[in-house]
Scaffold this motif. Structure first.
Motif, short mmCIF file in Angstrom:
data_model
loop_
_atom_site.label_atom_id
_atom_site.label_comp_id
_atom_site.label_asym_id
_atom_site.label_seq_id
_atom_site.Cartn_x
_atom_site.Cartn_y
_atom_site.Cartn_z
N UNK A 73 -5.35 -16.77 9.62
CA UNK A 73 -5.53 -15.85 10.89
C UNK A 73 -6.03 -14.40 10.60
N UNK A 74 -5.39 -14.12 9.54
CA UNK A 74 -5.98 -12.43 9.31
C UNK A 74 -5.23 -12.08 7.86
N UNK A 75 -5.95 -10.80 7.47
CA UNK A 75 -5.34 -10.45 6.12
C UNK A 75 -4.86 -8.98 6.44
N UNK A 76 -4.23 -8.44 5.35
CA UNK A 76 -3.67 -7.10 5.87
C UNK A 76 -3.34 -6.26 4.44
N UNK A 77 -3.10 -4.98 4.55
CA UNK A 77 -2.77 -4.13 3.30
C UNK A 77 -2.32 -2.79 3.85
N UNK A 78 -1.29 -2.30 3.12
CA UNK A 78 -0.81 -0.92 3.49
C UNK A 78 -1.43 -0.17 2.68
N UNK A 79 -1.26 1.19 3.57
CA UNK A 79 -2.02 2.32 3.38
C UNK A 79 -1.29 3.53 3.79
N UNK A 80 -1.20 4.63 2.78
CA UNK A 80 -0.50 5.90 2.98
C UNK A 80 -0.85 6.48 4.14
N UNK A 81 -0.11 6.97 5.19
CA UNK A 81 -0.71 7.79 6.40
C UNK A 81 -1.33 8.78 5.86
N UNK A 82 -1.28 9.49 4.86
CA UNK A 82 -2.02 10.82 4.29
C UNK A 82 -3.51 10.32 3.95
N UNK A 83 -3.85 9.17 3.65
CA UNK A 83 -5.11 8.38 3.24
C UNK A 83 -5.92 8.35 4.19
N UNK A 84 -6.27 9.47 4.90
CA UNK A 84 -7.08 9.07 6.11
C UNK A 84 -8.50 8.70 6.00
N UNK A 85 -9.16 9.15 4.94
CA UNK A 85 -10.57 8.85 4.55
C UNK A 85 -10.42 7.26 4.30
N UNK A 87 -8.30 4.99 5.42
CA UNK A 87 -7.89 4.17 6.56
C UNK A 87 -9.11 4.29 7.58
N UNK A 88 -9.88 5.46 7.66
CA UNK A 88 -11.02 5.50 8.54
C UNK A 88 -12.02 4.25 8.29
N UNK A 89 -12.31 4.24 6.76
CA UNK A 89 -13.30 3.25 6.33
C UNK A 89 -12.62 1.87 6.71
N UNK A 90 -11.52 1.50 6.69
CA UNK A 90 -10.93 0.30 6.71
C UNK A 90 -10.84 -0.11 8.23
N UNK A 91 -10.81 1.09 9.15
CA UNK A 91 -11.05 0.64 10.52
C UNK A 91 -12.30 0.29 11.00
N UNK A 92 -13.25 1.08 10.08
CA UNK A 92 -14.83 0.65 10.52
C UNK A 92 -15.00 -0.65 10.05
N UNK A 93 -14.52 -1.28 9.28
CA UNK A 93 -14.60 -2.72 8.72
C UNK A 93 -13.86 -3.76 9.50
N UNK A 94 -13.21 -3.10 10.63
CA UNK A 94 -12.39 -3.96 11.42
C UNK A 94 -11.02 -4.23 11.48
N UNK A 95 -10.43 -3.65 10.35
CA UNK A 95 -8.95 -3.43 10.21
C UNK A 95 -8.52 -2.47 11.59
N UNK A 96 -6.91 -2.95 12.03
CA UNK A 96 -6.40 -2.26 12.87
C UNK A 96 -4.78 -1.89 12.72
N UNK A 97 -4.40 -1.02 13.27
CA UNK A 97 -2.92 -0.77 12.84
C UNK A 97 -2.08 -1.82 13.44
N UNK A 98 -1.35 -2.45 12.68
CA UNK A 98 -0.29 -3.53 13.34
C UNK A 98 1.28 -3.01 13.04
N UNK A 99 1.62 -2.53 12.15
CA UNK A 99 2.66 -1.97 12.07
C UNK A 99 3.13 -0.69 11.17
N UNK A 100 4.24 -0.08 11.43
CA UNK A 100 4.31 1.02 10.49
C UNK A 100 5.50 0.84 9.49
#
Length: 203
Positions: A73-85, A87-100
């Motif tokens: 149904x989905x795939x996921x990965x963790x990213x440090x909140x300071x790695x905004x660059x 995260x921005x690329x991942x979000x442009x690929x369709x990833x969204x924040x699911x949990x912290x």
């Protein structure tokens, strides 16, 4: 989950590398889709990294990984909140924040010796005997929690290969002759500072 020295791609963990024109490795991706992940209809990245934080680089890796996601149904990965660059690329690929996920830190001074109610005792996990009971406690404790995948005794073989594994750090709480709790200690070095992580707390 950083790869160990004996890491090898497999059908349960496809992996790809990204090369530049000179043949240098500039990115890598691997997806964990072992039994426990497939049962949860999800896949977890072990690696999803590019030296150059560009959409095209990550998309090349993602397109290859997606070839192995049939039935998920989905795939996921963790990213440090300071790695905004990143995260921005991942979000442009369709990833969204699911949990912290947070790490809580405590200094080791001012500790007290544990005191348990009558009939309770904290004991070292006995290899070859207690693994299934450990898994049962964790699976019951974390049932319904976002991100939990079913734990099987075979996972202990993986844990024991990890650089931060502490064999005497695997403890179980017993109530007379019944195991009722788990706790694991692992060691890491963060920014030159040795730390003990408390994990797998189940009751």
């Amino acid at each position: 989950f950083p790869p160990l020295d004996d890491y090898k791609p497999s059908s349960d963990e496809p992996a790809y590398i990204l090369l530049d024109e000179a043949g240098n490795i500039t990115g890598a991706a691997s997806l964990m889709i072992q039994r426990e992940y497939r049962e949860a209809l999800t896949g977890r990245f072990r690696m999803f990294h590019s030296v150059f934080k560009e959409y095209e680089n990550y998309k090349l890796l993602l397109d290859k990984i997606l070839l192995h996601t049939s039935g998920l149904n989905d795939i996921y990965c963790f990213v440090d909140e300071t790695f905004t660059d990143t995260r921005n690329v991942w979000e442009s690929l369709g990833f969204g924040i699911k949990r912290y996920s947070w790490v809580l830190k405590r200094e080791t001074e001012n500790y007290t010796s544990p005191a348990f109610p009558d009939g309770f005792l904290l004991k070292q996990l006995t290899t070859g005997r207690d693994e299934q009971a450990w898994c049962d406690i964790i699976n019951e404790s974390f049932a319904g929690i976002t991100g939990h995948v079913h734990l099987y005794p075979s996972k202990f073989d993986v844990w024991r290969k990890q650089p931060g594994h502490i064999e005497e750090g695997l403890k179980m709480l017993w109530h007379r002759d019944k195991p009722v709790g788990t706790i694991a200690l692992t060691k890491e070095n963060e920014n030159g500072e040795d730390m003990i992580f408390i994990e797998a707390v189940g009751l």
